[in-house]
Design a protein around this motif. Sequence first.
Motif, short mmCIF file in Angstrom:
data_model
loop_
_atom_site.label_atom_id
_atom_site.label_comp_id
_atom_site.label_asym_id
_atom_site.label_seq_id
_atom_site.Cartn_x
_atom_site.Cartn_y
_atom_site.Cartn_z
N SER A 143 43.13 39.12 39.88
CA SER A 143 42.19 39.82 40.75
C SER A 143 40.75 39.40 40.56
O SER A 143 39.88 39.73 41.36
CB SER A 143 42.31 41.34 40.52
OG SER A 143 41.98 41.65 39.17
N ASN A 144 40.46 38.63 39.49
CA ASN A 144 39.08 38.26 39.20
C ASN A 144 38.69 36.88 39.71
O ASN A 144 37.64 36.35 39.37
CB ASN A 144 38.81 38.34 37.69
CG ASN A 144 39.63 37.32 36.90
OD1 ASN A 144 40.45 36.61 37.47
ND2 ASN A 144 39.42 37.28 35.60
N ASP A 349 45.62 46.37 35.64
CA ASP A 349 45.08 45.61 36.77
C ASP A 349 46.21 45.36 37.76
O ASP A 349 46.95 44.39 37.63
CB ASP A 349 44.47 44.29 36.29
CG ASP A 349 43.82 43.50 37.41
OD1 ASP A 349 43.87 43.95 38.57
OD2 ASP A 349 43.27 42.42 37.14
N SER A 352 46.80 41.86 39.53
CA SER A 352 47.18 40.64 38.81
C SER A 352 48.70 40.61 38.61
O SER A 352 49.28 41.51 37.99
CB SER A 352 46.50 40.58 37.44
OG SER A 352 45.11 40.39 37.59
#
Length: 369
Positions: A143-144, A349, A352
Amino acid sequence: MAVTSSAVLAFLLLIAASAFAAPPPPSEGLLPNGNFEDPPKRTDLKKTVIQGKNGLPKWEINGLVEYISGGPQPGGMFFAVAHGVHAVRLGNDASISQSIPVKPGSLYALTFGASRTCAQDEVLRVSVHPQTGDLPLQTLYSSNGGDTYAWGFRAASNVAKVVFHNPGVQEDPACGPLLDAVAIKELFPPRPTRDNLVKNAGFEEGPHRLINSSNGVLLPPRQEDLTSPLPGWIIESLKAVKFIDKKHFNVPFGLAAVELVAGRESAIAQVIRTLPSKCYNLTFAVGDARNGCHGSMMVEAFAAKDTLKVPFQSQGKGRFKTASLKFKALSARTRLTFFSSFYHTRIDDFGSLCGPVLDEVRVVPLSRC
């Protein structure tokens, strides 16, 4: 001029030493300006758009290529640059390329950070003549924005022209893949041994891991074994599998393993040599990467006509178990295939993707069935 016996002896010893010297280390590391931190001259930039074919140091560009700094962007967008400060974005039908020295016939893996920047189904085309591969970037595995990929090629000459190309044409010409670091590693494909018919059984031989690659390295779908960035193994699925290392993850054995991050869409395989009608024992380790991936996991293994489902209850603490499957070979070649039965995301998260870890795959012949 007289030549002393001691000088002759020293010369002979030098020749002998060179004959038994270790081979030169494989080439590995960033390409020249591979992280794009050497910026274009101010005169070669129009806002973010690079001007001129040679406006980006060490690279040749074609089409609309932008020089991007990580962080908030005009228009409210945010671009994550995981491997430094700067990156490039490839617009409609744009490309960047660089020619590098290689060894003809040798296998190499390119490692690079890549992500989509718009909602469209973006593709990054990677090519080193005569090989080309399209990497779908629609699926975000982390997600980053820190997705890192590897792509393998076999050198056809002593110079390889590496090309990254956006083959898409979007309504917004600035949309396109973000490329934020490019490295290379020469690979030495392992061979089966008397004790194990599986090549690269512990996944120890694999692509370069970029600094800050705490998300692991994604191995794209549809990679054949002859040019796979994971030597010996085929990525035969619709989605990627992840190459992970001991530095950032829990690895059951050795320094590396693979994580099956996309359920049944994330499959890895190898074709081994066998004797028809002979029986063999397949063993492997299943666990979690100690990365917050938790829940009821299951790895399915296939060999000839035999299958095995291995359940694993993960608490995300880096545990593993071993499994065994006896099978009878049907021909001189037997395909081993592994995939995850379920889909998982990290407990901290949900954006991910993650999954069970596979390691230490072994096949040994049995004296009798």
